[in-house]
Design an enzyme around this catalytic site. Structure first.
Site, PDB file in Angstrom:
ATOM      1  N   ASN A 155       2.990 -12.188  11.869  1.00 27.05           N
ATOM      2  CA  ASN A 155       3.926 -12.874  12.774  1.00 27.05           C
ATOM      3  C   ASN A 155       3.620 -12.666  14.271  1.00 27.05           C
ATOM      4  O   ASN A 155       3.966 -13.511  15.082  1.00 27.05           O
ATOM      5  CB  ASN A 155       5.385 -12.536  12.431  1.00 27.05           C
ATOM      6  CG  ASN A 155       5.728 -11.105  12.683  1.00 27.05           C
ATOM      7  OD1 ASN A 155       4.849 -10.260  12.766  1.00 27.05           O
ATOM      8  ND2 ASN A 155       7.001 -10.830  12.816  1.00 27.05           N
ATOM      9  N   GLU A 253       6.497   0.390  11.654  1.00 25.41           N
ATOM     10  CA  GLU A 253       7.465  -0.512  12.287  1.00 25.41           C
ATOM     11  C   GLU A 253       7.754  -1.601  11.266  1.00 25.41           C
ATOM     12  O   GLU A 253       6.849  -2.334  10.866  1.00 25.41           O
ATOM     13  CB  GLU A 253       6.883  -1.135  13.560  1.00 25.41           C
ATOM     14  CG  GLU A 253       6.867  -0.206  14.745  1.00 25.41           C
ATOM     15  CD  GLU A 253       8.227   0.340  15.110  1.00 25.41           C
ATOM     16  OE1 GLU A 253       9.249  -0.304  14.804  1.00 25.41           O
ATOM     17  OE2 GLU A 253       8.272   1.434  15.687  1.00 25.41           O
ATOM     18  N   CYS A 287      10.502  -9.811  13.996  1.00 29.89           N
ATOM     19  CA  CYS A 287      11.244  -8.650  13.505  1.00 29.89           C
ATOM     20  C   CYS A 287      12.512  -8.458  14.332  1.00 29.89           C
ATOM     21  O   CYS A 287      13.486  -7.892  13.858  1.00 29.89           O
ATOM     22  CB  CYS A 287      10.379  -7.415  13.529  1.00 29.89           C
ATOM     23  SG  CYS A 287       9.557  -7.202  15.091  1.00 29.89           S
TER      24      CYS A 287
HETATM   25  P1  NDP Z   1       3.665  -7.210   4.687  1.00 31.37           P
HETATM   26  O1  NDP Z   1       4.239  -5.833   4.600  1.00 31.37           O
HETATM   27  O2  NDP Z   1       3.542  -7.968   3.456  1.00 31.37           O
HETATM   28  O3  NDP Z   1       2.191  -7.161   5.319  1.00 31.37           O
HETATM   29  C1  NDP Z   1       1.900  -6.480   6.506  1.00 31.37           C
HETATM   30  C2  NDP Z   1       0.472  -6.004   6.444  1.00 31.37           C
HETATM   31  O4  NDP Z   1       0.349  -5.020   5.416  1.00 31.37           O
HETATM   32  C3  NDP Z   1      -0.527  -7.124   6.091  1.00 31.37           C
HETATM   33  O5  NDP Z   1      -1.717  -6.886   6.782  1.00 31.37           O
HETATM   34  C4  NDP Z   1      -0.726  -6.911   4.605  1.00 31.37           C
HETATM   35  O6  NDP Z   1      -1.951  -7.420   4.140  1.00 31.37           O
HETATM   36  C5  NDP Z   1      -0.678  -5.395   4.508  1.00 31.37           C
HETATM   37  N1  NDP Z   1      -0.363  -4.867   3.183  1.00 31.37           N
HETATM   38  C6  NDP Z   1       0.267  -5.498   2.159  1.00 31.37           C
HETATM   39  N2  NDP Z   1       0.338  -4.658   1.084  1.00 31.37           N
HETATM   40  C7  NDP Z   1      -0.247  -3.491   1.450  1.00 31.37           C
HETATM   41  C8  NDP Z   1      -0.494  -2.244   0.787  1.00 31.37           C
HETATM   42  N3  NDP Z   1      -0.097  -2.040  -0.467  1.00 31.37           N
HETATM   43  N4  NDP Z   1      -1.116  -1.262   1.450  1.00 31.37           N
HETATM   44  C9  NDP Z   1      -1.513  -1.436   2.735  1.00 31.37           C
HETATM   45  N5  NDP Z   1      -1.337  -2.602   3.405  1.00 31.37           N
HETATM   46  C10 NDP Z   1      -0.693  -3.613   2.797  1.00 31.37           C
HETATM   47  O7  NDP Z   1       4.525  -7.923   5.813  1.00 31.37           O
HETATM   48  P2  NDP Z   1       4.355  -9.411   6.383  1.00 31.37           P
HETATM   49  O8  NDP Z   1       2.956  -9.676   6.755  1.00 31.37           O
HETATM   50  O9  NDP Z   1       4.998 -10.296   5.412  1.00 31.37           O
HETATM   51  O10 NDP Z   1       5.191  -9.323   7.746  1.00 31.37           O
HETATM   52  C11 NDP Z   1       6.521  -9.549   7.810  1.00 31.37           C
HETATM   53  C12 NDP Z   1       7.304  -8.255   7.867  1.00 31.37           C
HETATM   54  O11 NDP Z   1       6.887  -7.464   8.964  1.00 31.37           O
HETATM   55  C13 NDP Z   1       8.761  -8.520   8.091  1.00 31.37           C
HETATM   56  O12 NDP Z   1       9.532  -7.734   7.222  1.00 31.37           O
HETATM   57  C14 NDP Z   1       9.004  -8.095   9.549  1.00 31.37           C
HETATM   58  O13 NDP Z   1      10.263  -7.716   9.874  1.00 31.37           O
HETATM   59  C15 NDP Z   1       8.016  -7.006   9.703  1.00 31.37           C
HETATM   60  N6  NDP Z   1       7.644  -6.874  11.117  1.00 31.37           N
HETATM   61  C16 NDP Z   1       8.138  -5.796  11.820  1.00 31.37           C
HETATM   62  C17 NDP Z   1       7.874  -5.634  13.153  1.00 31.37           C
HETATM   63  C18 NDP Z   1       8.357  -4.433  13.884  1.00 31.37           C
HETATM   64  O14 NDP Z   1       7.752  -4.071  14.888  1.00 31.37           O
HETATM   65  N7  NDP Z   1       9.423  -3.771  13.481  1.00 31.37           N
HETATM   66  C19 NDP Z   1       7.077  -6.613  13.895  1.00 31.37           C
HETATM   67  C20 NDP Z   1       6.594  -7.701  13.075  1.00 31.37           C
HETATM   68  C21 NDP Z   1       6.878  -7.799  11.720  1.00 31.37           C
HETATM   69  P3  NDP Z   1      -2.099  -8.906   3.526  1.00 31.37           P
HETATM   70  O15 NDP Z   1      -0.961  -9.709   4.031  1.00 31.37           O
HETATM   71  O16 NDP Z   1      -3.403  -9.337   4.020  1.00 31.37           O
HETATM   72  O17 NDP Z   1      -2.080  -8.723   2.051  1.00 31.37           O
END
Ligand code: NDP
Length: 498
Positions: A155, A253, A287
């Site tokens: 995002n 985060e 987020c």
């Molecule tokens: P995900 O948790 O699905 O993915 C985030 C990252 O983690 C991606 O690069 C993903 O890889 C990776 N990932 C997924 N599974 C694993 C694993 N088992 N081990 C290690 N890495 C993994 O979140 P989203 O991409 O869907 O993002 C949205 C979420 O992020 C929302 O809940 C939002 O609130 C939160 N967010 C929080 C922020 C904050 O600062 N508090 C800022 C922005 C977003 P891949 O997708 O390539 O599989």
């Protein structure tokens, strides 16, 4: 357009200063049009091993480069990002869908972070302190940790990466970065910029691939000593468990369930502007997005009318088109999640005032568009008022007092951002004290962080660390206490006190 801005059809990993092709790949789709824009590698654990080894080698030298010289590279990175701001922003809109104006704002955050963290190259302050004994000197210094693993979401694919990688690099660490598979182009652009700025080989490495493969391998890698993650609560919790059992440092985060509180004395027009921007910008996929409005019952109807009027003016479409205010949702899974919550909201008894449906007519049918949605008469305990939806959905919750508003704001498991609209200075300061989120806004929406302040949240949003601000340096440095005894004899602390 992608071809004019990106000189490759297929992205490659970047390890030890070289581009590495990976056989297995998947297509990245523009969420506004459904068109494939580039192929991204699906790497395996072997690529993580290579990247971690390269980072480990490079870090030893990098840590010896004086911090002001390390910072010079970040100044250069900032300058190049500034020159290419529009080109990067357009690519960001193409892969993520957010409207160009917001994409430009996101790139600007990266530029600001580059200059801010470059400044830290001449600070990275420790403390000099008094010592308990005569002829003894005491100080604390920050040391780099080693190899840092960065895992970022789709995002904010460039801003979040800069919040993490710039402090890591200026502090003398090397990085292995796994970007989200949906938005890999920003990592490619950042690597081009790092290369041009003269970052030594191996200090920054990118490995593309799924979270379950590449992300998991990073979390479990012995040579990666810190994991800095932004993403969902579910994945964050599993990273916490895995890092905890290895005694590995980790910074998380995660999500938010952010509210705007509107008191009876608020400037309602201003509140509506703040609410609409926070709720529907980036299609609610921030987020810090506002997904709850906690409104005093005396102004509820008037506020509802004004929000509905404001929503009617939102133009929805491709974020590259002039005048568009709300772009598409990232993918089909995102659309399904939002749709599911619309049904939950209706079943729970909230009243649907606007939206609540997929937009699939005409050009909309090619992309992932969801109509901005407003529920009213929600209660604080409903699932639509408790769980993160991550889409353009807003729930109005009427209350009868300031205390009730604070209580409902704090009743969720997340603690990222909150906001209050009021003219009453007493309420402002009580809210500042009592809202249990990492970020509090007064007379502004819930979004729009500035990079020199700590960014992050309490409760289920994080684990106590912060991205951005000088606080980010705490994630990527180890404190070392140094004592220099110049008495010429062995003085024993706490014993030789006479
Ligand atoms: P995900 O948790 O699905 O993915 C985030 C990252 O983690 C991606 O690069 C993903 O890889 C990776 N990932 C997924 N599974 C694993 C694993 N088992 N081990 C290690 N890495 C993994 O979140 P989203 O991409 O869907 O993002 C949205 C979420 O992020 C929302 O809940 C939002 O609130 C939160 N967010 C929080 C922020 C904050 O600062 N508090 C800022 C922005 C977003 P891949 O997708 O390539 O599989």
């Amino acid at each position: 357009m992608v071809k004019d801005l990106l000189n490759v059809d297929k992205l490659k990993n970047y390890i030890d200063g070289e581009w590495h092709e990976v056989e297995k790949s998947t297509g990245v789709v523009n969420p506004a049009t459904g068109e494939k824009i580039v192929d991204v590698p699906l790497s395996d654990k072997g690529a993580v091993d290579q990247a971690a080894a390269a980072a480990k080698r490079a870090q030893k030298e990098w840590a010896l480069v004086p911090a002001p010289q390390r910072a010079e590279i970040l100044y250069e990175v900032g300058n190049i990002m500034k020159e290419r701001k529009e080109e990067i922003a357009k690519l960001l809109t193409l892969e993520n869908g957010k409207v160009l104006e917001e994409a430009m704002g996101e790139v600007q955050e990266g530029i600001d972070m580059a200059f801010y963290m470059a400044g830290e190259g001449r600070r990275l302050f420790g403390q000099t302190t008094p010592a308990e004994l005569q002829n003894k000197f005491a100080m604390s210094v920050r040391e780099p940790i080693g190899v840092v693993g960065i895992i970022t979401p789709w995002n904010f694919p460039i801003a979040i990466a800069t919040w993490k990688s710039f402090p890591a690099i200026v502090a003398g660490n090397a990085v292995v970065w796994k970007p989200a598979t949906e938005t890999p182009i920003m990592a490619h652009k950042m690597i081009e910029i790092f290369e041009e700025a003269g970052l030594p080989k191996g200090v920054m490495n990118v490995v593309y691939g799924s979270g379950s493969s590449v992300g998991d391998a990073m979390v479990h890698h012995d040579d990666i000593q810190v994991i800095s993650f932004t993403g969902s609560n579910e994945v964050g919790r599993s990273i916490a468990r895995d890092c905890g059992s290895q005694l590995k440092k980790y910074s998380l985060e995660m999500g938010g369930k952010n509210a705007v509180i509107v008191m009876e004395d608020a400037d309602l027009d201003l509140a509506v502007e703040g609410i609409i921007w926070s709720a529907f910008g980036t299609s609610g996929q921030r987020c810090t997005a506002c997904s709850r409005v906690i409104v005093h019952e005396d102004v509820k109807e008037e506020l509802e009318e004004k929000i509905l009027k404001g929503m009617k003016q939102l133009s929805i479409g491709n974020g590259l088109d002039e005048g568009v205010r709300v772009g598409p949702v990232i993918n089909e899974a995102g659309m399904e999640k939002i749709q599911k919550y619309i049904e939950i909201g209706k079943e729970e008894g909230a009243k649907l005032l606007a939206g609540g449906h997929v937009m699939d007519e005409g050009d909309y049918s090619k992309g992932h568009y969801f109509a901005p949605t407003l529920f009213t008469d929600a209660t604080g305990d409903m699932r639509i008022a408790q769980e993160e939806i991550f889409g353009p959905v807003l729930a109005l919750i009427p209350v009868s007092s300031f205390d009730e508003a604070i209580e409902i704001n704090n009743s969720v498991s997340y603690g990222l951002s909150s906001s209050i609209f009021t003219q009453d200075v007493n309420k402002v300061f009580k809210a500042k004290r009592d809202l249990d989120t990492g970020i509090v806004y007064v007379n502004a929406g819930t979004t729009g962080a500035e990079i020199h302040l700590p960014f992050g949240g309490s409760k289920g949003t994080g684990n106590g660390h912060r991205d951005s601000g000088i606080q980010a340096l705490d994630v990527f440095t180890e404190w070392k206490a140094v004592y220099v005894d110049f008495s010429g004899k062995l003085q024993r602390a706490q014993i030789d006190t006479e």
